[in-house]
Design an enzyme around this catalytic site. Sequence first.
Site, PDB file in Angstrom:
ATOM      1  N   GLU A  39       2.201   1.810  -3.438  1.00 36.63           N
ATOM      2  CA  GLU A  39       1.163   2.370  -4.311  1.00 36.63           C
ATOM      3  C   GLU A  39       1.112   3.896  -4.172  1.00 36.63           C
ATOM      4  O   GLU A  39       1.044   4.627  -5.165  1.00 36.63           O
ATOM      5  CB  GLU A  39      -0.192   1.762  -3.949  1.00 36.63           C
ATOM      6  CG  GLU A  39      -1.382   2.396  -4.642  1.00 36.63           C
ATOM      7  CD  GLU A  39      -2.554   2.641  -3.694  1.00 36.63           C
ATOM      8  OE1 GLU A  39      -3.049   3.782  -3.639  1.00 36.63           O
ATOM      9  OE2 GLU A  39      -2.971   1.688  -3.007  1.00 36.63           O
ATOM     10  N   HIS A  40       1.150   4.389  -2.931  1.00 38.03           N
ATOM     11  CA  HIS A  40       1.129   5.830  -2.695  1.00 38.03           C
ATOM     12  C   HIS A  40       2.324   6.519  -3.347  1.00 38.03           C
ATOM     13  O   HIS A  40       2.185   7.558  -3.998  1.00 38.03           O
ATOM     14  CB  HIS A  40       1.153   6.115  -1.189  1.00 38.03           C
ATOM     15  CG  HIS A  40      -0.197   6.138  -0.563  1.00 38.03           C
ATOM     16  ND1 HIS A  40      -0.692   7.227   0.109  1.00 38.03           N
ATOM     17  CD2 HIS A  40      -1.179   5.204  -0.506  1.00 38.03           C
ATOM     18  CE1 HIS A  40      -1.912   6.970   0.563  1.00 38.03           C
ATOM     19  NE2 HIS A  40      -2.224   5.728   0.204  1.00 38.03           N
TER      20      HIS A  40
ATOM     21  N   HIS B 161       0.835  -1.204   0.000  1.00 39.70           N
ATOM     22  CA  HIS B 161       0.000   0.000   0.000  1.00 39.70           C
ATOM     23  C   HIS B 161       0.869   1.252   0.000  1.00 39.70           C
ATOM     24  O   HIS B 161       0.574   2.235  -0.701  1.00 39.70           O
ATOM     25  CB  HIS B 161      -0.902  -0.036   1.234  1.00 39.70           C
ATOM     26  CG  HIS B 161      -1.682   1.221   1.464  1.00 39.70           C
ATOM     27  ND1 HIS B 161      -1.308   2.164   2.399  1.00 39.70           N
ATOM     28  CD2 HIS B 161      -2.824   1.693   0.883  1.00 39.70           C
ATOM     29  CE1 HIS B 161      -2.174   3.153   2.381  1.00 39.70           C
ATOM     30  NE2 HIS B 161      -3.096   2.908   1.489  1.00 39.70           N
TER      31      HIS B 161
ATOM     32  N   GLU C 185      -3.984   7.902   7.824  1.00 33.94           N
ATOM     33  CA  GLU C 185      -4.951   7.010   7.176  1.00 33.94           C
ATOM     34  C   GLU C 185      -5.183   5.760   8.027  1.00 33.94           C
ATOM     35  O   GLU C 185      -6.326   5.314   8.194  1.00 33.94           O
ATOM     36  CB  GLU C 185      -4.429   6.614   5.792  1.00 33.94           C
ATOM     37  CG  GLU C 185      -5.395   5.763   4.993  1.00 33.94           C
ATOM     38  CD  GLU C 185      -4.870   5.427   3.603  1.00 33.94           C
ATOM     39  OE1 GLU C 185      -5.345   4.430   3.024  1.00 33.94           O
ATOM     40  OE2 GLU C 185      -3.969   6.145   3.104  1.00 33.94           O
TER      41      GLU C 185
END
Length: 430
Positions: A70-71, A67, A142
Site C-alpha cells: 500500500e505504501h 501494508h 511506524e
Amino acid sequence: MDKKSYPQINETLYTEVLENGLTVYLLPKNDYHKTYGLFTTDYGSIDNEFVPLGKNEMIRVPDGIAHFLEHKMFEKEDGDVFQAFGRQGASANAFTSFTKTSYLFSTTDQVEKNLETLIDFVQAPYFTEETVEKEKGIIGQEIQMYLDDSNWRLFFGILGNLYPKHPLHIDIAGTVESISQITADDLYTCYHTFYHPSNMTLFVVGKMEPEEMMASIRKNQQQKTFAAAAPIKRHFPIEAAADIVRESSIEMPVQRPKVLVGLKGLDEVPEDGFDLLKYKTAVNLLLQLLFGNTSQNYLSLYNTGLLDDSFSYEFNLDRSFHFADIGGDSDQPEQLAAELERILLSYEDSPELTEENLDLLKKKMIGKYFQSLNSLEYIANQFSQSLFGKTTLFDMLSVIEAICLDDIKKIGKQFIRKDGLSRFYMYPKN
C-alpha cells in the site's frame, strides 16, 4: 448498469461488473459538493499464504507485505501520486486492514480527472529494490510507534491468545524483521495476484451523473490489458478451541493495569449475505444489551470501581474469523475479567434481555445509521468494508428491523461458548 433504489433511506445505487471483472458502485448525491472515490482490493494482512497468479504451488510471503505494498503504490518513477492529487484540488489516502486494502480521494473539483488518477496509479505498479529498501526504514519507525502504544499491544495480545496460529494475530504492518525480507519481486507477486480487477471494487459517492461516470470508467478499463482472471487460493491454519491460550500477560510502562476478555467464534457463520449481516448486527446488539453504558451490568461494575470510562467492547467479523473483545483499564483486572466472563456465560438469564430494551437499542442503532448516512466520508469508508455478497451498507435498515429477541438468544447460544474465552492482561512495569 443495474439500478437499485432504497426508498426508506432515499438512496439509489448503480452497479456494474465490467468485462475485466471489476465491480463498480456509484452513489449519486447531487446535493453535496464533495465526491469520494474508493478503490479496494480484497487483500489484507492475513493473506500471506497463497498460490500466485499463474502458478500452482502455495507460497508464504513476509508478514506486513500488504501494508508495505500500500505504501509503495503511491511512489512512481515520475514522482509521488500525492502531488498529482494536490495539483488537481484533491486529497488522497489509503489504509490496510486484516482483509482489505483501499485507496481513496476526496475532491470538490475535477472529479473525473481525480478518479482517473486514482484508477491509473493503483493499476500501474512501480517497484525497484532501491525504493523498497528505502521504505523499510520508514515503515520500521511506524511499527515501533505501534509497539509503544499500550492499547494497540493490548488488542494484539488478545488476538495472539485467540488466534495463535492464524495470521490475524500478527500486526498489520508486520515486524521489523519480517519487512526486512520483502523484495520488489515479492511486491509484484502479491500485486499481480490480488490487484486483479476481478478481486477489486470501485465505489464513488457524491456529485455526479451516473451514466457519464460509468461510461468514463468503462473507457478507462477498456484501454488496459489484464491477465485472465482466476480464483485466488489462500491458505489459513486450522485452529480448534484447544489451541486458544486461556490467559497471558505483559508488562508495559502504563499507569494502571489493563485487561481484555476475548471471545472467539467457534461455529460457522451464515453464508448468505443478508443472514451474515444479520448475524453480525445481532451480536453487536447482544453486546450492547449486556455491556452498554445504560445496562445494569455496566452501571454495577462502574459503581464498584471495576471499570471506568476506558471500558469498551467490539465485535469483528470478516473473512475467516469472528471475535469479540471486552475490557479496559482497571485496578482489579482479574476481578473485572471474571465478572465479564460471568455476564457472558449467564447471558440467557440476564434481566437485560427484554423486548423493551432491544426495541430501544434498535431505535438508537437506526438513528445513528440515518445520521451516519449524512457523511460522505462514512459512506465511502464503510461501504467497501461492509459488503456481504449482494447485501450492502444500504440494507442495514432492513437487517436491524428483522432482528427479534429470539434471534438475539439463538445467536448468543451459537457465539458465546466457554471454550472460546480468553484473557489478556497488561500490568504496569516495575
